[in-house]
Write a protein that holds these residues in place. Sequence first.
Motif, PDB file in Angstrom:
ATOM      1  N   CYS A   1       0.907  -1.054   0.349  1.00  0.00           N
ATOM      2  CA  CYS A   1       0.137  -0.156   0.626  1.00  0.00           C
ATOM      3  C   CYS A   1       0.291   1.269   0.244  1.00  0.00           C
ATOM      4  O   CYS A   1       0.495   2.291  -0.281  1.00  0.00           O
ATOM      5  CB  CYS A   1      -0.974  -0.192   1.110  1.00  0.00           C
ATOM      6  SG  CYS A   1      -2.470  -1.149   1.090  1.00  0.00           S
ATOM      7  N   ALA A   2       2.077   1.699   0.992  1.00  0.00           N
ATOM      8  CA  ALA A   2       2.701   2.267   1.023  1.00  0.00           C
ATOM      9  C   ALA A   2       3.600   3.005  -0.388  1.00  0.00           C
ATOM     10  O   ALA A   2       3.615   3.550  -0.191  1.00  0.00           O
ATOM     11  CB  ALA A   2       4.131   2.203   2.148  1.00  0.00           C
TER      12      ALA A   2
ATOM     13  N   VAL B   1       3.536   8.843   6.628  1.00  0.00           N
ATOM     14  CA  VAL B   1       3.165   7.563   6.819  1.00  0.00           C
ATOM     15  C   VAL B   1       3.713   7.349   8.630  1.00  0.00           C
ATOM     16  O   VAL B   1       5.001   7.196   8.891  1.00  0.00           O
ATOM     17  CB  VAL B   1       3.081   6.336   5.644  1.00  0.00           C
ATOM     18  CG1 VAL B   1       3.207   4.788   6.113  1.00  0.00           C
ATOM     19  CG2 VAL B   1       2.720   6.539   4.675  1.00  0.00           C
ATOM     20  N   GLY B   2       2.317   6.679   9.142  1.00  0.00           N
ATOM     21  CA  GLY B   2       3.150   6.245  10.591  1.00  0.00           C
ATOM     22  C   GLY B   2       2.151   5.215  10.739  1.00  0.00           C
ATOM     23  O   GLY B   2       1.353   4.566  10.255  1.00  0.00           O
ATOM     24  N   LEU B   3       3.115   3.913  11.665  1.00  0.00           N
ATOM     25  CA  LEU B   3       3.012   2.310  11.976  1.00  0.00           C
ATOM     26  C   LEU B   3       2.590   2.136  13.425  1.00  0.00           C
ATOM     27  O   LEU B   3       3.668   2.722  14.245  1.00  0.00           O
ATOM     28  CB  LEU B   3       3.656   1.596  11.599  1.00  0.00           C
ATOM     29  CG  LEU B   3       3.237  -0.021  11.843  1.00  0.00           C
ATOM     30  CD1 LEU B   3       1.707  -0.188  10.892  1.00  0.00           C
ATOM     31  CD2 LEU B   3       4.876  -0.491  11.157  1.00  0.00           C
TER      32      LEU B   3
ATOM     33  N   ILE C   1      -7.365   1.853  -1.507  1.00  0.00           N
ATOM     34  CA  ILE C   1      -6.451   2.711  -2.237  1.00  0.00           C
ATOM     35  C   ILE C   1      -7.653   3.337  -2.341  1.00  0.00           C
ATOM     36  O   ILE C   1      -6.930   5.283  -2.024  1.00  0.00           O
ATOM     37  CB  ILE C   1      -5.011   2.433  -2.666  1.00  0.00           C
ATOM     38  CG1 ILE C   1      -4.543   1.458  -3.125  1.00  0.00           C
ATOM     39  CG2 ILE C   1      -5.167   3.059  -3.825  1.00  0.00           C
ATOM     40  CD1 ILE C   1      -3.578   2.218  -0.863  1.00  0.00           C
ATOM     41  N   GLN C   2      -8.661   3.328  -2.802  1.00  0.00           N
ATOM     42  CA  GLN C   2      -9.784   3.864  -3.460  1.00  0.00           C
ATOM     43  C   GLN C   2     -10.566   4.737  -1.707  1.00  0.00           C
ATOM     44  O   GLN C   2     -10.515   5.908  -2.353  1.00  0.00           O
ATOM     45  CB  GLN C   2     -10.898   2.757  -3.959  1.00  0.00           C
ATOM     46  CG  GLN C   2     -11.373   3.316  -4.430  1.00  0.00           C
ATOM     47  CD  GLN C   2     -12.867   3.233  -5.582  1.00  0.00           C
ATOM     48  OE1 GLN C   2     -12.420   1.709  -5.470  1.00  0.00           O
ATOM     49  NE2 GLN C   2     -13.995   3.563  -6.008  1.00  0.00           N
ATOM     50  N   TRP C   3     -10.944   3.435  -0.709  1.00  0.00           N
ATOM     51  CA  TRP C   3     -11.241   4.974   0.339  1.00  0.00           C
ATOM     52  C   TRP C   3     -10.128   5.631   0.636  1.00  0.00           C
ATOM     53  O   TRP C   3     -10.874   6.661   1.400  1.00  0.00           O
ATOM     54  CB  TRP C   3     -11.217   3.309   1.332  1.00  0.00           C
ATOM     55  CG  TRP C   3     -12.016   4.256   2.788  1.00  0.00           C
ATOM     56  CD1 TRP C   3     -12.954   4.241   3.010  1.00  0.00           C
ATOM     57  CD2 TRP C   3     -10.794   4.321   3.869  1.00  0.00           C
ATOM     58  NE1 TRP C   3     -13.038   4.840   3.853  1.00  0.00           N
ATOM     59  CE2 TRP C   3     -12.849   4.515   4.920  1.00  0.00           C
ATOM     60  CE3 TRP C   3      -9.657   4.188   4.305  1.00  0.00           C
ATOM     61  CZ2 TRP C   3     -11.579   5.607   5.971  1.00  0.00           C
ATOM     62  CZ3 TRP C   3      -9.755   5.315   5.409  1.00  0.00           C
ATOM     63  CH2 TRP C   3     -10.297   5.300   6.040  1.00  0.00           C
TER      64      TRP C   3
ATOM     65  N   THR D   1      10.875   9.375   3.205  1.00  0.00           N
ATOM     66  CA  THR D   1      11.024   9.118   2.186  1.00  0.00           C
ATOM     67  C   THR D   1      10.509   7.614   2.224  1.00  0.00           C
ATOM     68  O   THR D   1      10.059   7.288   3.301  1.00  0.00           O
ATOM     69  CB  THR D   1      12.302   8.242   1.663  1.00  0.00           C
ATOM     70  OG1 THR D   1      13.123   6.979   1.968  1.00  0.00           O
ATOM     71  CG2 THR D   1      13.568   9.946   1.321  1.00  0.00           C
ATOM     72  N   ARG D   2       9.765   7.062   1.142  1.00  0.00           N
ATOM     73  CA  ARG D   2       9.560   5.768   0.772  1.00  0.00           C
ATOM     74  C   ARG D   2      10.388   4.816   1.129  1.00  0.00           C
ATOM     75  O   ARG D   2       9.855   3.608   1.315  1.00  0.00           O
ATOM     76  CB  ARG D   2       8.495   5.599  -0.558  1.00  0.00           C
ATOM     77  CG  ARG D   2       7.723   4.387  -0.886  1.00  0.00           C
ATOM     78  CD  ARG D   2       7.206   5.090  -1.804  1.00  0.00           C
ATOM     79  NE  ARG D   2       7.615   4.804  -2.712  1.00  0.00           N
ATOM     80  CZ  ARG D   2       7.047   5.405  -4.184  1.00  0.00           C
ATOM     81  NH1 ARG D   2       5.946   5.595  -4.438  1.00  0.00           N
ATOM     82  NH2 ARG D   2       7.897   5.793  -5.672  1.00  0.00           N
TER      83      ARG D   2
END
Length: 640
Positions: free
Chosen positions: A419-420, A432-434, A564-566, A452-453
């Motif tokens: 997803c990332a 992004v966090g986890l 991803i759409q959501w 960065t990704r």
Amino acid sequence: MPSFPLLAAIFIFLLSGVRPSHPLQEVHVSRETIGKISAASKMIRCSAAVDVLFLIDGSYSVGKGSFERSKHFAVTVCDALDIGPERVRVGALQFGSVPHLEFPLDSFSSPREVKANMKSMVFNWKRVVLTHPATCYRTTCPGRTEITNSRGNHTQLLSACDSQPCQNGGTCVPEGLDRYHCLCPPAFGGEANCAPKLSPECRIDVLFLLASSADTTLEGFLRAKAFVKQFVQASLGEDSRARVGVARYSSELMVAVPVGEYQDVPDLLRSLDGISFGGGATLTGSALWQAAERGFGSAARTGQDRPRRVVVLLTESPSQDDVAGPARRARARELLLLGVGTEAVRAELEEITGSPERVLVYAGPRDLFRQTRELQGKLCSRPPPGCQARSLDLVFALDASASVGPENFAQMQSFVRSCALRFDVNPDVTQVGLVVYGGQVRVAFGLDTHATRAAVLRAVSQAPYLGGVGSAGTALLHIHDRVMTVQRGARPGVPKAVVVLTGGLGAEDAAVPVRKLRNNGVSVLVVGVGPVLREALRRLAGPRDSLLHVATYADLRHHQDALIQWICGEAKRPVNLCKPSPCMHEGTCILQNGSYRCECQDGWQGPHCGKRSLRGDAPEARGSRRDPSQQLPRSEHPGR
């Protein structure tokens, strides 16, 4: 006295109800046996000097169905023979009431001619077409068509196979008067009537990258070659928009067939036969690097004329060098990476390709050859992009409790990584966090930790499995108080979303924390996996039914697009600049002319009430901010 080469002579009887005696060899033939022979023919060929004569039972007691199956078996055996005047010669004789030589050993010198004449053999019964007008009550019925044998003492209706419905060399087997089924070559086994599979719909250059190391073994290498040959036969034709090349690698990469060098399928197949096994170390990373640099050679074109470039990696062995860096380099050069391999290399292939959706995993040799159609579909598919141009603060919360288990937790990690990859991770676009939770709640990394990704992907892989009894409610409260805050990198005015992945246990106490997050402007999606507590999770769905149910952890990858759409839909929703409040230390956020300002408590000042005032009794410091959807520079984030 003239000398003659010593030739072995083999007679193969394909008959029913006859007990073989020495020196005949009895072979019990099933569909599985035919499949094994067909698969073996792709890897091993008999090239000795030998004469092979097929004796095929065409008597009435055998029947047309069994006769056609015998022909199909003979054709399949021919695929494993290196037919030629100086190597294997093939003949065929049909016998019933009288024997009939279909073609002698020296008639045909190519496999194509032999198989074509084998398939053209007709049942020993001569067909005489008779049409009888039939009378029905008050009308005339269509005529009935029959056939009779040459002796005139047997009649039967014409078979459904007489119209020859099976294509691409398939053998038609009748099943009654109007039914039949086709015995198809492996490349067309999944298609009705052995119809040709559709060529790829997009213009593509495909480089197959075959592992040829000692760990892969010769058998695995030959299996990979056979898969490529099957793909070529099923996918390429005169009007195909695809061009194919093949490279093998171990410690070095060798481009054996440059992309686009062969336009003729038979020539391409012959060139594939000539690729030899290498042996040595399994350096997949090095091979990817070299494939990106020189794998497409002169086939590379520029501008709008350039086709999509695809590398299909086939391997059964883990790499002995780093693959992450070379894979990123290949993807940065706009190469689509697809992986085909066993379960042992699934995780590595996901890392290489960047997504579980781009990986095909097979359980055994037969399963491998069923992957042709799925590979065709992936060559032209383009996954929808993430919210590339929209700012977003996104936090994943993973259930790492004992009820999930370490293996399923690893599946969650793989899902989050894929997803990332769909987002432009940097401080000005997507953060992004986890958070993981089990017996305790732990922030694996915060929103402002990784810029960065690539760094996010590595950090997701390193997230700990915790075990113990998990509480989704406690985890969500932790996110509300300590993750989705300005002090921890959340950006004012930027859309915010939390995705919770859970097995269901421990979700009973999460209804209030979920409501608290949503009331504070944070969207929450709950992904329930397995036999989850449906009612407990349904209470978390909220007014917009933000709940996604997945049957198994392995099926998570099939729901990536829905997730991803959501997320992208939530990123487009209107944002309240004061939710969550950008004001620290109990400051009050006040909306004002499309922006906001913070009214600070005594003792605090600054735009977000993040600095202590010089005097404890100083009047409250007020600061106004523009719409922060235009983003704050990282240096302005409080608490840094």
